[in-house]
Design an enzyme around this catalytic site. Structure first.
Site, short mmCIF file in Angstrom:
data_model
loop_
_atom_site.label_atom_id
_atom_site.label_comp_id
_atom_site.label_asym_id
_atom_site.label_seq_id
_atom_site.Cartn_x
_atom_site.Cartn_y
_atom_site.Cartn_z
CB SER A 68 -7.16 -2.65 6.03
OG SER A 68 -5.85 -2.21 6.27
CD GLU A 69 -2.57 -5.50 3.35
OE1 GLU A 69 -3.66 -4.97 2.99
OE2 GLU A 69 -1.49 -5.22 2.82
CG ASN A 70 -4.50 -3.72 9.65
OD1 ASN A 70 -5.06 -3.51 8.58
ND2 ASN A 70 -4.66 -2.95 10.68
#
Lengths: 237, 218, 237, 218
Positions: B46-48
């Site tokens: 998840s890119e966060n």
């Protein structure tokens, strides 16, 4: 404040020197890991014409959304502003300017600003509107564009545990943009949920070394949740 | 018959291999995680700033500090790791993510993708989509083949602002699985009960139909 | 090896595919945090004409010095090679080529290689021999040079604790170049002092996420000390 | 009389301010840590990835995994932090280190420094010196004013390969404390018992001597 001790005693002191027209880099992703007390203090101060660099713009009534409400923001540099209706209105009304920046490029621009890298090449955005006015260049057989670093007059971050020297650990995915933001401010202000004595944190497990932090203040966090999602019972088995 | 959103996700899931690190975008891509074969182990990115994302939490497990890129509360699987946004996009930009699945408004024969902005509508921003399409080698786009009025979204040339240029090679729509190369769409599989003629009629961009096109196994 | 489990059973398997003429990026600073068992395995394999990217070249009889002894190195990219006498001799004899690279630039080149940044600007080396043949450019009123990323066919790193997925923690200053090296290999091989089950390490305290690691192997370390310095009694009070 | 190595370090230490993050090079610069005023708190940066470096360890505290940039075994002070080489040089390159002290072979009136290589002798490499001189704002160079034969090392133009260009503004030698600006050396202080004439005679580069030059307080 003396020696390496960064603790300040109140929020006025934490943001002393913040002036109209300045650029602020803020940590956080959505409402997760945002320096919510420092943002509230800016609203209280009423500082105007700010340029805010942050992945998102908060929601209408929390986080950076507060500063939109009070029309303190002149320009927003962000990757995604879709959670904020006020944002749209102010944009259409010409009150607000926006510079949409791909999320990874935004993170790298902050890191570069803090790391003395004035510019770097990335494939992200090549051939898109983001590339407009930017140099493009081939390395090998792939096309890249040149992106410049971002620095802020202030950087505002939110830590979980910090020692008095400003050495800090972020909790879970509240880390997000905070470590890069912390490096990119001329003055970096950190609010932390817990403040401990130097020596209480494991030196090898510090996310943000205190050298980046100029002022430290304790801040109780409300920690709003944007998308409360839970597992259905049937899946929870 | 056109695939449901779940069936599109199911077809995409068949592209997953054991040990893959996978980034799933918001919408249909998110559903793909429900169809990872049980004998395979994958890690969701998840890119966060999260690898090893688990399912949504039970009500009493909710943690405001643990969210995914869609800002949804999530959990961690064993072997998860959490890191900064810069590190997260280093993984994406550096080509370390094995499979990226994301949605699109339009796709064209050159592999260009438009997915983040419809002029005149609200400006939301590209989030991490431009980084994902520019950085990943293995991308699958999920989308509807045509809009409500039957207008193709698989075009000779995208009309909306681009998210990336020449970066898409595979797409799963409600009607077909297609590959893109050398300026053409190649029809690989069709949705069960969907005719090749329907796909041809709903594909604006040059489409190569070679030999017998099998139905998807779901 | 199946699923996310990166464990291999022996050193032959750990370096399978390493061929003459390849580029290897190695972690470590001096003899601290070097992948000593993997280096010893390369000597055993006898692979030739290697390009080695590492801050230092070991000492004459340990670390990368072993590969100089057996004349397996064609080219060395390093910031400081002063601890190694054999290095000097081979350089003068024309057996070895060296590309001296400033330490911070070397670290950033590895990071960039792993992060999909093909090139970046830095002030380091501007106006010096390091700038020869490189583009220079002004940003603001300061001069910078363009440095390109480095990638390796293999990257070899040394962790303290790693879980089976390759999530790793480095111990003390044995961290050094290892996190960047780990990102920059087409195949990254990690030797770890301790290997644990997934879930045993704190997810927020991982230095190298397992996504960067292709192969993991247990390695007992001798950990030689280059400059054994101790406090005098008088100072120890 | 010329300053000893310890006295040079002592003079440099007077430039330290409370709360400074300081990087000390190998040799005389290392000695500076012995003269930090007791009422000040500073943090020592070592470029291999360490802030808050403590003194050398007792014999039974030695840890092979805990070294400084000179590869010497060291200890940690309270509030220390350890990080990667990339992070370490981000601090240096980004100008976060308040004071950098390093040695030099030659210095010239333009603030150019040569400190890493003598052609014909062994090639050792620049280590982190080029990053330090290019990244730091506040640098003090420590060096001998002249070589054994009395030949000045403070030149109109460096003759050895440069470590950095136009980056040095302050130097403490065994004879003097000088500043560099606008293409000239400025004599600020002289070593106790050293005459201005001796300093002039051992300074090849243009030297400005303005008014009465005080002796250093040590």
């Amino acid at each position: 404040m003396s020696g390496l001790n960064k603790l300040v005693s109140n929020y006025d002191e934490a943001l002393q020197g913040l002036e109209d027209g300045m650029t602020i880099i803020a940590g956080g992703f959505g409402l997760c890991g945002i320096p919510e007390n420092l943002i509230a203090q800016i609203q209280k101060m009423g500082t105007k014409d700010l340029t805010i660099v942050s992945n998102n713009a908060g929601v209408d009534e929390f986080g950076l959304g507060l500063l939109l409400q009070s029309q303190q923001v002149k320009k927003m540099i962000a990757s995604y502003v879709g959670e904020n209706k006020l944002f749209e209105k102010q944009l259409l009304d010409g009150i607000l300017e926006v510079e949409l920046t791909p999320q990874g490029t935004l993170a790298e621009k902050m890191r570069s600003g803090g790391a003395g890298i004035p510019a770097f090449y990335t494939a992200t955005g090549y051939g898109t509107d983001v590339a407009t006015g930017k140099e493009s260049r081939k390395f090998g057989d792939k096309d890249y564009i040149l992106e410049e670093a971002i620095k802020g007059d202030f950087a505002l971050v939110k830590a979980w545990k910090a020692d008095l020297h400003g050495n800090a650990i972020y909790r879970m995915t509240a880390q997000n943009f905070n470590p890069m933001a912390a490096t990119a401010g001329k003055i970096t202000v950190m609010e932390a949920e817990y403040i401990v004595e130097p020596g209480e944190l494991d030196p090898a497990q510090i996310h943000t070394p205190g050298i980046y932090v100029n002022r430290l203040i304790q801040g109780d966090s409300e920690k709003r949740i944007e998308q409360r999602t839970i597992r259905q019972d049937s899946e929870a088995s | 018959m056109a695939l449901s959103r779940e069936q599109i996700a199911q077809r995409v899931a068949r592209e997953i291999q054991d040990g893959f690190y996978v980034n799933l975008g918001i919408g249909i891509p998110t559903l793909v995680s429900n169809y990872v074969p049980e004998d395979m182990e994958v890690s969701l990115h998840s890119e966060n700033g999260l690898l090893g994302m688990g399912p949504f939490p039970a009500a009493d497990e909710i943690d405001a500090d643990l969210i995914n890129a869609g800002k949804q509360t999530v959990t961690l699987n064993k072997g998860a790791s959490i890191f900064s946004s810069a590190e997260s996009f280093a993984m994406i930009r550096g080509g370390h993510v094995d499979l990226t699945v994301l949605g699109a408004f339009e796709l064209d024969v050159l592999g260009n993708i438009a997915s983040y902005m419809i002029p005149g509508k609200l400006i939301k921003g590209m989030g991490g989509a431009m980084d994902l399409v520019a950085g990943a080698d293995n991308i699958i786009v999920t989308m509807m083949h045509a809009d409500r009025h039957g207008n193709s979204k698989l075009l000779n040339k995208c009309t909306l602002p681009l998210t990336g240029v020449g970066c898409i090679k595979k797409v799963v729509t409600d009607l077909a699985y297609m590959k893109i190369s050398e300026g053409k769409f190649y029809l690989i599989e069709r949705a069960p009960g969907t005719s090749v003629d329907e796909i041809i009629s709903k594909t604006e961009g040059e489409l190569v139909v070679s030999g017998n096109i099998p139905e998807m196994a779901l």
